[in-house]
Design an enzyme around this catalytic site. Sequence first.
Site, PDB file in Angstrom:
ATOM      1  N   HIS A  34       8.427   1.117   4.619  1.00 52.82           N
ATOM      2  CA  HIS A  34       9.854   0.918   4.353  1.00 52.82           C
ATOM      3  C   HIS A  34      10.549   2.264   4.532  1.00 52.82           C
ATOM      4  O   HIS A  34       9.891   3.270   4.870  1.00 52.82           O
ATOM      5  CB  HIS A  34      10.058   0.335   2.943  1.00 52.82           C
ATOM      6  CG  HIS A  34       9.327   1.096   1.870  1.00 52.82           C
ATOM      7  ND1 HIS A  34       9.631   2.391   1.536  1.00 52.82           N
ATOM      8  CD2 HIS A  34       8.285   0.744   1.086  1.00 52.82           C
ATOM      9  CE1 HIS A  34       8.829   2.790   0.577  1.00 52.82           C
ATOM     10  NE2 HIS A  34       7.989   1.824   0.286  1.00 52.82           N
ATOM     11  N   GLY A  36      11.459   4.462   2.565  1.00 54.10           N
ATOM     12  CA  GLY A  36      10.879   5.564   1.794  1.00 54.10           C
ATOM     13  C   GLY A  36       9.794   6.269   2.608  1.00 54.10           C
ATOM     14  O   GLY A  36       9.777   7.510   2.710  1.00 54.10           O
ATOM     15  N   HIS A  37       8.893   5.473   3.209  1.00 55.33           N
ATOM     16  CA  HIS A  37       7.856   6.077   4.058  1.00 55.33           C
ATOM     17  C   HIS A  37       8.502   6.762   5.258  1.00 55.33           C
ATOM     18  O   HIS A  37       8.094   7.863   5.650  1.00 55.33           O
ATOM     19  CB  HIS A  37       6.903   5.010   4.613  1.00 55.33           C
ATOM     20  CG  HIS A  37       6.122   4.264   3.585  1.00 55.33           C
ATOM     21  ND1 HIS A  37       6.366   2.960   3.259  1.00 55.33           N
ATOM     22  CD2 HIS A  37       5.064   4.656   2.818  1.00 55.33           C
ATOM     23  CE1 HIS A  37       5.502   2.550   2.339  1.00 55.33           C
ATOM     24  NE2 HIS A  37       4.706   3.566   2.050  1.00 55.33           N
ATOM     25  N   GLN A  61      -9.127   2.560  -4.564  1.00 54.72           N
ATOM     26  CA  GLN A  61      -8.092   2.920  -5.543  1.00 54.72           C
ATOM     27  C   GLN A  61      -7.492   1.673  -6.211  1.00 54.72           C
ATOM     28  O   GLN A  61      -6.565   1.784  -7.008  1.00 54.72           O
ATOM     29  CB  GLN A  61      -7.012   3.782  -4.904  1.00 54.72           C
ATOM     30  CG  GLN A  61      -6.096   3.082  -3.903  1.00 54.72           C
ATOM     31  CD  GLN A  61      -5.123   4.049  -3.244  1.00 54.72           C
ATOM     32  OE1 GLN A  61      -5.490   4.875  -2.421  1.00 54.72           O
ATOM     33  NE2 GLN A  61      -3.854   3.956  -3.619  1.00 54.72           N
ATOM     34  N   GLY A 148       5.669  10.887  -1.571  1.00 59.02           N
ATOM     35  CA  GLY A 148       6.914  10.519  -2.245  1.00 59.02           C
ATOM     36  C   GLY A 148       6.888  10.862  -3.725  1.00 59.02           C
ATOM     37  O   GLY A 148       5.848  10.752  -4.377  1.00 59.02           O
ATOM     38  N   LEU A 185      12.470   2.134  -3.533  1.00 66.18           N
ATOM     39  CA  LEU A 185      11.780   1.346  -2.512  1.00 66.18           C
ATOM     40  C   LEU A 185      10.277   1.408  -2.731  1.00 66.18           C
ATOM     41  O   LEU A 185       9.723   2.454  -3.051  1.00 66.18           O
ATOM     42  CB  LEU A 185      12.135   1.852  -1.114  1.00 66.18           C
ATOM     43  CG  LEU A 185      13.601   1.706  -0.696  1.00 66.18           C
ATOM     44  CD1 LEU A 185      13.745   1.957   0.804  1.00 66.18           C
ATOM     45  CD2 LEU A 185      14.189   0.347  -1.048  1.00 66.18           C
ATOM     46  N   SER A 187       6.483  -0.931  -1.411  1.00 66.61           N
ATOM     47  CA  SER A 187       5.927  -2.079  -0.697  1.00 66.61           C
ATOM     48  C   SER A 187       5.802  -3.277  -1.632  1.00 66.61           C
ATOM     49  O   SER A 187       5.879  -4.428  -1.207  1.00 66.61           O
ATOM     50  CB  SER A 187       4.558  -1.732  -0.125  1.00 66.61           C
ATOM     51  OG  SER A 187       4.696  -0.655   0.771  1.00 66.61           O
ATOM     52  N   ARG A 188       5.594  -3.012  -2.928  1.00 69.29           N
ATOM     53  CA  ARG A 188       5.390  -4.118  -3.875  1.00 69.29           C
ATOM     54  C   ARG A 188       6.692  -4.853  -4.195  1.00 69.29           C
ATOM     55  O   ARG A 188       6.650  -5.931  -4.785  1.00 69.29           O
ATOM     56  CB  ARG A 188       4.726  -3.596  -5.150  1.00 69.29           C
ATOM     57  CG  ARG A 188       3.272  -3.180  -4.894  1.00 69.29           C
ATOM     58  CD  ARG A 188       2.462  -2.949  -6.148  1.00 69.29           C
ATOM     59  NE  ARG A 188       1.051  -2.832  -5.843  1.00 69.29           N
ATOM     60  CZ  ARG A 188       0.393  -1.669  -5.743  1.00 69.29           C
ATOM     61  NH1 ARG A 188       1.018  -0.529  -5.944  1.00 69.29           N
ATOM     62  NH2 ARG A 188      -0.890  -1.648  -5.451  1.00 69.29           N
TER      63      ARG A 188
END
Length: 281
Positions: A34, A36-37, A61, A148, A185, A187-188
């Site tokens: 998104h 953010g990345h 993880q 981030g 933002l 991914s979840r």
Amino acid sequence: MKTETTIQGLSASLSKARSSRKTIGFVPTMGNLHEGHLNLVREARNLCDVVVVSIFVNPIQFGPNEDFDSYPRTLDQDSQLLAEVGCDIVFAPSVEQMYGGQSRLTNISVSDITNDLCGAQRPGHFDGVAVIVTKLFNIVQPNFAFFGQKDYQQLAVIKQMVADLNMPIEVIGVPITRAEDGLALSSRNGYLSDEQRQTAPAIYKALKNAEAELKAGQALADVIANIKADLVANGFEIDYVEARTPMLQTIDQFDQDVVIFVAAKLGKTRLIDNIQVAFVV
Ligand code: PAF
């Protein structure tokens, strides 16, 4: 833009950059990218000659009841976005490529700062992150790595590990990218129903209120209690609301810079966010 799926292929792609002493910027991700990345990649693009982005959903993880299997894998879409922001090489290895071969007997564990916040809720998570990030650092051998600030504790863990182990890499923390309504933002966020998505920005609103209350002189404990009450009133199930120094030490008064951390669930989706408030005398 090239895509490499093997360690050997990536090394071959990077050998020219290495021999001509070009700076390598690295953005590790788990994909499903998104803005953010993409902002991390833009930072890398501004600062470095060659930009490498890894896309790897790292099994070690994730806890047994977490979303490893359902984590969105969207390589084609991610590759298109990465090409648009000037990534040079995407490294998208398989689990076999990263963890196949002989069984792994080495763990990397950063103590103390992994004991609470997300570390308490997700046992083993930061060890899994430290192992994969170290493996990726050794494979890519970047000069700069970009993470981030939304995953503030992860960023602190990586910085500590890099300093403790003399890894020759500069770790750069990039500010949180937010939707227009303030939601950080992630991914979840894609797991949220429409109704939950409407509610989710309440986390950032509560953090901004907290910032205003601290600046107005309210006691830190009351400010934390107000965030909790706000979130519960909005239907969140709270994992934690905690104040820490920027180095993640506990703090009970606003007499130095403070970071307030929230992890809270809307239905099954766990959201995290944080805000740093500077102490001005
Ligand atoms: O923040 C992430 O996406 C992951 O934890 C990372 C750093 C890519 C390691 O798997």
